[in-house]
Scaffold this motif. Structure first.
Motif, PDB file in Angstrom:
ATOM      1  N   ILE A 293       0.844  -1.209   0.000  1.00 41.50           N
ATOM      2  CA  ILE A 293       0.000   0.000   0.000  1.00 41.50           C
ATOM      3  C   ILE A 293       0.877   1.257   0.000  1.00 41.50           C
ATOM      4  CG2 ILE A 293      -1.610   1.348   1.436  1.00 41.50           C
ATOM      5  CD1 ILE A 293      -2.870  -1.388   2.221  1.00 41.50           C
TER       6      ILE A 293
ATOM      7  N   ILE B  51       2.320   1.857  -3.460  1.00 41.28           N
ATOM      8  CA  ILE B  51       1.371   2.300  -4.498  1.00 41.28           C
ATOM      9  C   ILE B  51       0.700   3.631  -4.125  1.00 41.28           C
ATOM     10  CG2 ILE B  51      -0.715   1.664  -5.794  1.00 41.28           C
ATOM     11  CD1 ILE B  51       0.110  -1.289  -5.294  1.00 41.28           C
ATOM     12  N   PHE B  52       0.237   3.698  -2.863  1.00 44.45           N
ATOM     13  CA  PHE B  52      -0.570   4.870  -2.475  1.00 44.45           C
ATOM     14  C   PHE B  52       0.152   5.797  -1.494  1.00 44.45           C
ATOM     15  CE2 PHE B  52      -3.597   1.322  -3.260  1.00 44.45           C
ATOM     16  CZ  PHE B  52      -4.211   1.844  -4.392  1.00 44.45           C
ATOM     17  N   GLY B  53       1.396   5.494  -1.182  1.00 38.88           N
ATOM     18  CA  GLY B  53       2.075   6.242  -0.122  1.00 38.88           C
ATOM     19  C   GLY B  53       2.767   7.515  -0.547  1.00 38.88           C
ATOM     20  N   GLY B  54       2.509   7.949  -1.789  1.00 37.68           N
ATOM     21  CA  GLY B  54       3.130   9.200  -2.241  1.00 37.68           C
ATOM     22  C   GLY B  54       4.575   9.026  -2.675  1.00 37.68           C
TER      23      GLY B  54
ATOM     24  N   PHE C 205       3.373   7.657  -7.041  1.00 37.03           N
ATOM     25  CA  PHE C 205       2.327   8.582  -7.501  1.00 37.03           C
ATOM     26  C   PHE C 205       2.181   9.716  -6.487  1.00 37.03           C
ATOM     27  CE2 PHE C 205       1.099   4.270  -8.908  1.00 37.03           C
ATOM     28  CZ  PHE C 205       1.258   4.462 -10.276  1.00 37.03           C
ATOM     29  N   GLN C 206       2.186  10.933  -6.990  1.00 35.15           N
ATOM     30  CA  GLN C 206       2.009  12.096  -6.121  1.00 35.15           C
ATOM     31  C   GLN C 206       0.541  12.517  -6.158  1.00 35.15           C
ATOM     32  OE1 GLN C 206       4.923  12.745  -4.634  1.00 35.15           O
ATOM     33  NE2 GLN C 206       5.765  11.182  -5.971  1.00 35.15           N
ATOM     34  N   TYR C 207       0.054  13.013  -5.010  1.00 33.75           N
ATOM     35  CA  TYR C 207      -1.346  13.437  -4.941  1.00 33.75           C
ATOM     36  C   TYR C 207      -1.412  14.947  -4.725  1.00 33.75           C
ATOM     37  CZ  TYR C 207      -1.961   8.457  -4.265  1.00 33.75           C
ATOM     38  OH  TYR C 207      -1.936   7.118  -4.434  1.00 33.75           O
TER      39      TYR C 207
ATOM     40  N   VAL D 177      -5.363  15.694  -0.203  1.00 31.46           N
ATOM     41  CA  VAL D 177      -4.920  14.283  -0.134  1.00 31.46           C
ATOM     42  C   VAL D 177      -3.389  14.231  -0.104  1.00 31.46           C
ATOM     43  CG1 VAL D 177      -4.913  12.047  -1.321  1.00 31.46           C
ATOM     44  CG2 VAL D 177      -6.993  13.422  -1.281  1.00 31.46           C
TER      45      VAL D 177
ATOM     46  N   VAL E  54      -1.034  12.625   2.797  1.00 31.07           N
ATOM     47  CA  VAL E  54      -0.071  11.554   2.459  1.00 31.07           C
ATOM     48  C   VAL E  54       1.347  11.965   2.854  1.00 31.07           C
ATOM     49  CG1 VAL E  54       1.010  10.331   0.519  1.00 31.07           C
ATOM     50  CG2 VAL E  54      -1.477  10.500   0.656  1.00 31.07           C
TER      51      VAL E  54
ATOM     52  N   ALA F 226       5.988   8.934   2.217  1.00 33.18           N
ATOM     53  CA  ALA F 226       6.063  10.140   1.385  1.00 33.18           C
ATOM     54  C   ALA F 226       7.127  11.098   1.917  1.00 33.18           C
ATOM     55  CB  ALA F 226       4.694  10.830   1.343  1.00 33.18           C
TER      56      ALA F 226
END
Lengths: 309, 241
Positions: free
Chosen positions: B171, B174-177, B180-182, B186, B190, B196
């Motif tokens: 996780i 994939i989603f921890g910055g 992919f940057q948010y 959000v 992150v 991140a």
């Protein structure tokens, strides 16, 4: 020499998990030899060993290992104390040889890892998780001794060992004791008690119920036999020499001791007494009193495990 | 000052780790695979990544793998096997044991970062003056997650730790910055978590700072805060058996 503190001293030790779980007001002083720690499951043996080794803090009371508190003076005590704990497989992915070498590096005056492994018949290069239960047990004992300790605490060290390995372990532990190492060995096995211990302490529901020195127990011969239950012992006692003792055991067994040993006339008396009551004495065996017998007597356990020579 | 026993414990743990094939996969093969995927293909983000950016991602991943996933799983299984209790009757103190384990993760992450750096150099990347700060960021990153690893390992069953630590790792990747940057809120949330924050710090010192990334000092503050939170929580809740 007389001013030297006891190797193991516990005074008023209490660590309760419930009304009958833990240890309660336990006191003992050990200066030499091997002491068997006996008791049923849940009697508090492991809790006691963990308190003595400093792994657990008692709620009240004091522990001293060679005069030092195992928790407050941990760095000193761990140099002179070795312990093997129950239900533990240390570093499963390591090999015994490398593990013992690592442990040896932590002690001031360690024993030689290779010779210790050889002594305990543990392969040095087999991954620990693939060793047999007996080999792991022997490795744990080697780990307890690697630091060349003055005091050793072993929790069920013979569990899982075959008779040959057990006999070898007895020999190693007796040699260590002869070199001055003071040991407590928690065990369920009567064989361990008789082969190893000079003294036995018995725990029941966390309380010390007996502290027996081997030198204090008589070694008179005794006769054990099986016959119908509930026979009147008074008649048998009247027929036996004075100062004799007779009592019933569990499992339809009886025990007879006399002051003069067991000879054919005593056996004849027993046989005759049984015949008078319409039964027969079977499974007759003659042996001597043992430390394990006294332990079992104190535990009020079955006599089935009482060894007879 | 680190005691001799802690150093010995660190060396011992390191030796056990490098012999473990799964650890090698987690700490070396996966970060290198990520690095090569990012620099040589356009699978992620629609175009090839610059080498410094990919290096920031892969070093961050290797630090999380060593300092969190690997440490949590190994410690949890040692707790279950009774290894930790066994060490309690040796001259190694509990603090030395924890320091030794942390040292081992530092060694592993440092070797992994070194290998990744060499691969990056082979692909044309050249270190700059700020690259000298990588070891400091690496240590901060490890400190930010080791407390959490000990917290997990010391409070849950080994099998649960195995599943959870691997799940969190995936996780986080994939989603921890990291990859992919948010944007917006959000992204701000992150960036308040170690993956991140570590990636942002690493990007700063390797010269591949993504747009909208917080200032270096903020990300360092986040790592320090998690170091304190994780260590205090582990000290309070860790059970040795």
């Amino acid at each position: 020499m007389s001013n030297e503190p006891p190797a193991i001293l516990a005074e008023g030790l209490t660590l309760a998990y419930g009304p009958q779980r833990g240890i309660f007001d336990f006191s003992i002083s050990l200066t030499q030899g091997i002491t068997a720690l006996a008791g049923n499951n849940g009697a508090g043996k492991t809790t006691l060993l963990e308190c003595l080794s400093g792994l657990r803090s008692p709620q009240t009371g004091d522990v001293r290992i060679c005069g030092r508190d195992p928790q407050k003076d941990r760095s000193h005590v761990t140099q002179i104390l070795g312990a093997s704990l129950q239900d533990v497989t240390p570093y499963p992915t390591a090999k015994p040889g490398e593990l013992l070498k690592f442990l040896a590096s932590l002690y001031s005056h360690p024993l030689a890892p290779d010779s210790l492994l050889e002594q305990f018949s543990v392969p040095a290069t087999t991954v620990i998780k693939t060793l047999s239960a007996g080999q792991v047990q022997r490795l744990k004992c080697a780990m307890a001794l690697i630091g060349n300790p003055r005091v050793v605490l072993l929790d069920e060290p013979t569990a899982g060992l075959d008779p040959g390995a057990r006999s070898d372990l007895y020999s190693i532990l007796r040699n260590s004791a002869a070199d001055g190492v003071v040991m407590i060995v928690a065990t369920h096995l009567t064989e361990d008690i008789d082969a190893l211990a000079d003294r036995a302490i018995v725990l029941a529901q966390g309380h010390l119920v007996a502290d027996i020195q081997k030198s204090d127990i008589g070694t008179a011969e005794q006769l054990v036999f099986r016959a119908r239950r509930d026979l009147p012992l008074e008649q048998l006692l009247n027929a036996l020499p004075t100062e004799s003792m007779a009592r019933s055991l569990s499992n339809d067994r009886y025990l007879v001791r006399t002051g003069e040993g067991i000879d054919s006339s005593i056996i004849a008396t027993v046989a005759s007494w049984c015949a008078q009551h319409g039964t027969e004495a079977t499974e007759i065996s003659i042996g001597r009193n043992t430390l394990s017998y006294e332990v079992l007597r104190n535990l009020n356990m079955s006599d089935q495990s009482i060894p007879h020579d | 000052m680190i005691s001799r026993n802690a150093l010995r414990q660190g060396a011992w743990e390191f030796k056990l780790n490098v012999k473990n094939g799964e650890q090698f996969l987690l700490l070396v093969i996966i970060p290198i695979a990520i690095f090569l995927t990012l620099t040589q293909t356009a699978i992620i983000g629609g175009s090839k990544w610059d080498v410094a950016g990919a290096l920031s991602v892969s070093i961050t991943v290797s630090v999380l793998a060593a300092g969190f996933t690997s440490l949590a799983i190994a410690t949890a299984f040692e707790r279950r096997s009774g290894t930790l209790v066994t060490m309690g009757v040796t001259p190694i103190s509990r603090v030395e044991l924890v320091i030794g384990k942390t040292l081992s993760t530092v060694y592993l992450a440092a070797i992994s970062a070194l290998i990744l750096g060499l691969v990056a150099v082979a692909l044309g990347w050249r270190p700059t003056a700020s690259t000298m700060l990588v070891p400091v960021i690496l240590l901060l990153g490890i400190a930010s997650v080791t407390g959490l690893a000990f917290l997990l390992a010391g409070t849950m069953r080994a099998e649960a730790v195995l599943a959870l630590a691997n799940g969190i790792f995936v996780i986080a990747m994939i989603f921890g910055g990291i990859i992919f940057q948010y944007p917006g809120f959000v992204g701000t949330v992150v960036n308040m978590f170690p993956p991140a924050a570590l990636f942002n710090c690493m990007s700063h010192v390797l010269g591949s700072m993504p747009p909208d990334s917080p200032p270096l000092i903020v990300s360092i503050g986040v790592l320090l805060a998690w170091s304190v939170i994780g260590t205090l929580a582990a000290a309070k809740f860790f059970k040795w058996r």
